[in-house]
Structures are given as C-alpha cells and as structure tokens.
Design an enzyme around this catalytic site. Structure first.
Site, PDB file in Angstrom:
ATOM      1  CD  GLU A 151     -13.663  -4.398   2.415  1.00  0.00           C
ATOM      2  OE1 GLU A 151     -13.608  -3.336   1.778  1.00  0.00           O
ATOM      3  OE2 GLU A 151     -12.860  -5.335   2.230  1.00  0.00           O
TER       4      GLU A 151
ATOM      5  NE  ARG B 247       2.899   2.291  -2.982  1.00  0.00           N
ATOM      6  CZ  ARG B 247       2.924   1.005  -3.258  1.00  0.00           C
ATOM      7  NH1 ARG B 247       3.468   0.586  -4.393  1.00  0.00           N
ATOM      8  NH2 ARG B 247       2.401   0.108  -2.438  1.00  0.00           N
TER       9      ARG B 247
END
Length: 448
Positions: free
Chosen positions: A200, A291
């Site tokens: 990236e 989560r």
C-alpha cells in the site's frame, strides 16, 4: 433471550460481559486456566470451569475445551470478548455445528475481514474509500518493485493475515524494498503461518480513525461515530478518544453513513469497527475488526449505550434498541487510557502480586479492571490490567478529569504505564489534539 452464556475470555473484558449479563438477568459461566483460578471473573460469574493449563494455547484458545464447557454447563451462547478466539472463524463454525450461538458476526464475515486483501476488495465494492495499493497479494520481489514504482515511494509491505503491526515493513525508497519485502514475508510466516503480503501507499502524517458500527444481521445497521486512536506504540493503541479532535460533524456523518451502509449491505450482525488512516480530510480503509474493541467504553460514554448488552440481544434474535436517529450526535467527550503491567522505559512485562489497589472515582470516571488487593498477575497473557475511562462535557473537561483520576489511582506491587499517561495528559500537543500515529514513538524516543 438466553438463560445462560459462557464468556470465552479472561480479565477485565470477561468481567465487563458478566456485569452486562447480570443486569439482563442472564446467568454466566466463566472459563479459566489453572493460572486464573483466583481471578475476579471466576469469582463473579454464576459458574466457573477450568479448561486447561496456564498457556493460552492449551486453555483460552482450546476450541474443544470451550465447547465442552458449554455442553457441561448448558450455556446456550458464547461471548468471546476480544483477542483469543474472538475472530476465529473455525471456532464460530464449531459452535454452530454444536448448536451454540456465537455472540458476534458469522464465520463468513470473520473470514472475509480476517484476510486483508479480501477485506479491501470487499470494501471497495461496498463503496468504502481505501488506501491505494496492489490488486491482491504480491508473490515476488519483481512484482513488488513494479507495483511500488507505479504508485511511488514510500510504500508499506503488509502481511495479508497480519495484525498488531506484525508482518508490516516500511520501504521509503526503492533500495529499502528488498529488505522490507523479505522481512515482512518471514515475519508473517512465523506469526501467522501465511507469508502472503500486499503493498500500500505509505501515508506520512495520518491519524488513526475508527468507526464503530452495529448491525442486526437482517440488513439494518447504524454507526456510533468515530474514535481517534492515533497515540500508538508499535501499532498498539495507548490512548483513545471519542469524538476525534480532527473530525467535523460533516465528516462524521459522511463516513459514518458509508460504513453503516456497507455493513447493512452484507447483513453484518453485532459490533464491528472499520478502521481508517485519515490524512488531509480523506479517509482510507485499512481493516475491519469483527468484534468488540478494547476502546469501546468511550463510544458507550458519548452515546449512552451498552454495546455488550446490545451484542447479547441481537445474538438472541431481538431487534436493536437504537436507530441512527435515536443515537443522534455524540454527547461530550470521552478518553480511555490503557494501563499495562509493564516496566518503563523498556515496556517489558511486569507480572507479580498486587500489594495495594485503589480505583479512582468521582463524576465521569469509569475503571474497567479485574484487579484486587493480593491478586497475582500471571506472566502468561497480555499485560493489559485495566482501562481508565473518563467522560466530560467537552475535551478540556475530559482531560482535566483524566489528569485527576490518574493522580488518584494506586496500583502497587508491579510496574505500570501510569507514569506515561500522567506525562501525556499534560503534554501540549496532546492537550491541543495535535498528533499523528507517529507522534508517540517520536516522543518516547526523546523523553524516555
């Protein structure tokens, strides 16, 4: 609603879930290793069962042992907390195969978001802005050179299955790439058993901004604003706040709506966090955590909700208790600091016996910890021993409240990171909210 749930975790997060369940009239089962037989979550749950020896791999990560504990106690559902098995798709599938509800997203969504490349591809399709980078994994150094030269240096090489900064290497120039590529692959293989990496564009001065989302699994979802988690050491968050000092209401509304629509479109269920790098007013997706986050209390403080309660409710098939309209805008400002049993300046673990513990109190102060006088912190697990959360009418009041609470807290018997936070809360840049993800490491280098 469930009659009984099992908490597949330990420490402060296990205690956090027990408290929410008790308010709902739901019985709880604590699991523990032999090293945690005297832990607070074991004392506070309605039932407790030992699932193995001290090492996490033989206890808290032992899927068969957790499922056996459910069957022995009659627990109908499992709350995973964070860490351990919370993002393990194999565990979720095993629970489903045994007729036990997982209080969280589906195994499919965990698998999709657990692979960085697949997650990025999915988010691009869902209209979430992403960091420019390679189209999938980069198998060879030659391909890495081609991709990097096309987007321009600096670049960052990341493990597909990575997390917590492992398998992540920076290449500022073409000369750096050979070593960064090899090191990232080796580290990824050792840590995750998967040496696939991708590349990236490296952002020089970003902030770490994450958006809390929540879905009912039926195509309805909301966002609960953002958290700024830019103060980090080795990619581990140290200081988190909501709302973000640099984020305007207009930015919040736009990125929040984008994230809520994305999770609604895939019928996501439960709590999730979509993490971004933010620079010059632009958001760039980096990953989604499927989560509850360690820093969820700051969101609860500014929106007046109980995210754990909501997780349990939607897992039981009940509708969400809030809508985007009812949530409104964040009220006031909240800050959380992570308190670790670590010796400064090395940040080496400092397990041992707590000779004296006194939690801070007063208006707008919350202490999430499983410590007590005489408790012995075991050397086998993460060094996090508590989270201090404050809420004020504005950021200035929250910082003043945090300063006061940090002076009240007493944790004797082990070394902790409390002195670090006492320094940070009085730092001019922190007070001004003027920092990036690189600020803390530079400050530590100069001051510790």
């Amino acid at each position: 609603m469930f009659d009984k749930i099992l908490i597949a975790n330990r420490g402060e997060i296990a205690l956090r879930v027990i408290r929410a369940a008790r308010e709902m009239g739901v019985k709880t089962v604590a699991v523990h290793s032999t090293a945690d037989s005297d832990a607070m979550h074991v004392r506070m749950a309605d039932e407790a069962i030992c699932i193995g020896p001290a090492p996490g791999a033989q206890s808290y990560l032992n899927i068969a042992a957790v499922i056996s504990a459910c069957e022995i106690t009659g627990a109908q559902a499992v709350h995973p907390g964070y860490g351990f098995l919370s993002e393990n798709a194999t565990f979720v599938q095993a629970l489903e195969d045994h007729g036990i509800t997982f209080i969280g997203p589906t195994a499919e969504h965990i698998r999709i978001m657990g692979d960085k490349i697949t997650a990025k591809e999915t988010m691009i399709k869902l209209g979430v802005p992403c960091v420019p980078g390679s189209d999938g994994g980069v198998p060879t150094l030659e391909e890495a050179r081609r991709v990097s030269e096309e987007m321009g240096f600096p670049v960052i090489v990341k493990a597909t299955a990575g997390g917590g900064g492992r398998g992540m290497k920076l290449a500022r120039t073409a000369k750096d790439l050979d070593n960064a590529f090899g090191s990232a692959r080796s580290e990824a293989k050792a840590a995750f058993g998967n040496d696939e990496v991708y590349i990236e564009k490296y952002l020089g001065t970003p902030r770490h901004i994450e958006v809390q989302v929540f879905g009912d699994g039926k195509g309805n979802a909301v966002h609960l604003g953002e958290r700024d988690c830019s103060l980090q050491r080795r990619h581990q968050k140290v200081f988190e706040e909501a709302p973000g000092p640099a984020i305007t209401p207009e930015m919040r509304a736009e990125i929040g709506a984008t994230c809520a629509k994305a999770v609604a479109d895939i019928c996501y269920i439960g709590a999730g966090t979509i993490e971004f790098l933010w620079e010059n007013g632009e958001f760039y997706f980096i990953e989604m955590n499927t989560r509850l986050q360690v820093e969820h209390p700051v969101t609860e403080a500014v929106f007046g909700v109980d995210l754990v309660r909501e997780q349990i409710r939607v897992a039981a098939g009940l509708p969400m208790e809030f809508t985007q309209e009812s949530l409104g805008e964040p009220q006031g400002h909240a800050i959380e600091v992570r308190l670790n049993a670590e010796k400064l300046p090395s940040f080496s673990p400092s397990p041992g016996r707590i000779s004296q513990y006194h939690a801070p109190g007063g208006l707008g102060v919350r202490m999430d910890s499983a410590l007590y006088d005489g408790y012995r912190i075991p050397p086998y697990y993460d060094s996090l021993i508590g989270k201090l959360i404050v809420h004020g009418r504005d950021r200035a009041e929250a910082l003043a409240r945090l300063d006061r609470a940090l002076m009240e807290i007493i944790i004797d018997g082990v070394d902790t990171t409390i002195p670090l936070h006492r320094e940070l809360v009085r730092n001019r840049d922190v007070i001004a909210g003027d920092y990036t993800i690189h600020w803390l490491e530079k400050w530590l280098e100069a001051n510790l």
